[in-house]
Enzyme design. Sequence first.
Site, mmCIF file in Angstrom:
data_model
loop_
_atom_site.group_PDB
_atom_site.id
_atom_site.type_symbol
_atom_site.label_atom_id
_atom_site.label_comp_id
_atom_site.label_asym_id
_atom_site.label_seq_id
_atom_site.Cartn_x
_atom_site.Cartn_y
_atom_site.Cartn_z
ATOM 1 N N LYS A 123 0.889 -1.323 0.044
ATOM 2 C CA LYS A 123 0.002 0.003 -0.015
ATOM 3 C C LYS A 123 0.960 1.061 0.053
ATOM 4 O O LYS A 123 0.376 2.482 -0.048
ATOM 5 C CB LYS A 123 -0.917 0.057 1.233
ATOM 6 C CG LYS A 123 -2.058 -1.126 1.255
ATOM 7 C CD LYS A 123 -3.103 -0.676 2.186
ATOM 8 C CE LYS A 123 -2.747 -0.454 3.652
ATOM 9 N NZ LYS A 123 -3.895 -0.263 4.355
ATOM 10 N N LYS B 188 2.578 2.353 2.473
ATOM 11 C CA LYS B 188 2.502 2.889 3.608
ATOM 12 C C LYS B 188 3.500 2.286 4.581
ATOM 13 O O LYS B 188 3.610 1.357 4.832
ATOM 14 C CB LYS B 188 0.963 2.911 4.356
ATOM 15 C CG LYS B 188 -0.079 3.704 3.723
ATOM 16 C CD LYS B 188 -1.395 3.764 4.687
ATOM 17 C CE LYS B 188 -2.136 4.986 4.382
ATOM 18 N NZ LYS B 188 -3.222 5.044 5.590
HETATM 19 N N1 C2G Z 1 -10.572 7.423 8.960
HETATM 20 C C1 C2G Z 1 -11.660 8.361 9.476
HETATM 21 N N2 C2G Z 1 -11.031 9.652 9.901
HETATM 22 C C2 C2G Z 1 -9.861 10.143 9.834
HETATM 23 C C3 C2G Z 1 -8.966 9.057 9.343
HETATM 24 C C4 C2G Z 1 -9.213 7.928 9.203
HETATM 25 O O1 C2G Z 1 -12.787 8.074 9.456
HETATM 26 N N3 C2G Z 1 -9.532 11.342 9.983
HETATM 27 C C5 C2G Z 1 -10.935 6.105 8.918
HETATM 28 C C6 C2G Z 1 -10.559 5.780 7.170
HETATM 29 O O2 C2G Z 1 -11.368 6.343 6.393
HETATM 30 C C7 C2G Z 1 -10.435 4.251 7.392
HETATM 31 C C8 C2G Z 1 -10.037 4.004 8.787
HETATM 32 O O3 C2G Z 1 -10.228 5.181 9.734
HETATM 33 O O4 C2G Z 1 -11.777 3.751 7.256
HETATM 34 C C9 C2G Z 1 -8.655 3.519 9.058
HETATM 35 O O5 C2G Z 1 -7.787 4.695 8.504
HETATM 36 P P1 C2G Z 1 -6.533 4.025 7.764
HETATM 37 O O6 C2G Z 1 -5.700 3.492 8.975
HETATM 38 O O7 C2G Z 1 -5.704 5.309 7.279
HETATM 39 O O8 C2G Z 1 -6.849 3.127 6.670
HETATM 40 P P2 C2G Z 1 -6.195 2.786 5.284
HETATM 41 O O9 C2G Z 1 -4.585 3.223 5.311
HETATM 42 O O10 C2G Z 1 -6.919 3.815 4.303
HETATM 43 O O11 C2G Z 1 -6.449 1.355 4.965
HETATM 44 O O12 C2G Z 1 -7.848 -2.301 2.502
HETATM 45 C C10 C2G Z 1 -8.388 -0.959 2.728
HETATM 46 C C11 C2G Z 1 -7.022 -0.293 3.567
HETATM 47 O O13 C2G Z 1 -6.543 -1.268 4.485
HETATM 48 C C12 C2G Z 1 -7.302 1.009 4.381
#
Ligand code: C2G
Length: 148
Positions: free
Chosen positions: A44, A46
């Site tokens: 990803k 990340k």
């Molecule tokens: N999120 C949120 N508000 C934020 C930051 C994050 O609602 N200010 C939500 C994201 O939309 C996601 C969840 O928290 O649903 C986790 O965020 P991340 O850890 O950034 O997830 P991500 O890296 O987008 O991984 O297969 C899908 C991926 O694994 C999602």
Amino acid sequence: MKRVLTYGTYDLLHYGHIRLLKRARELGDYLIVAISTDEFNEIKKKKAYHDYETRKEMLEAIRYVDLVIPEKNWEQKKNDVKTYKVDVVCMGSDWEGDEHFESLRKHCDVVYLDRTQGVSTSQIKKDLNLVNYKKNVNQIPEEKQQKK
Ligand code: C2G
């Protein structure tokens, strides 16, 4: 029992994550969170500050979370829905319309919840100047640290 599943990295846990998990849990009676493994994070593009085991431990301590499983790849989602008898997959609205989730509509409901504005892991890293941070540098005695 209505079973909810959500995915994420959940690094440097913050209130945006917590608010998402709270609302996800309110969609049913049991919340499963699939968190990205360190290897999947590389795919990803990340780089998580905390490793998988640490992120898993932190999520398991959250009252809204019933089970934490590993997210190892993009393709496992349909199997996850079947394996865990999931009724609803939910994600923050930044994922709205993404094919990885839209393709699950044949197998379960898909719900997008408003993303919490004003907070993100990447912004926290920038604010704390962690972008170029070398892990554990503070644990090296001053005299041994590389002098620039
Ligand atoms: N999120 C949120 N508000 C934020 C930051 C994050 O609602 N200010 C939500 C994201 O939309 C996601 C969840 O928290 O649903 C986790 O965020 P991340 O850890 O950034 O997830 P991500 O890296 O987008 O991984 O297969 C899908 C991926 O694994 C999602």
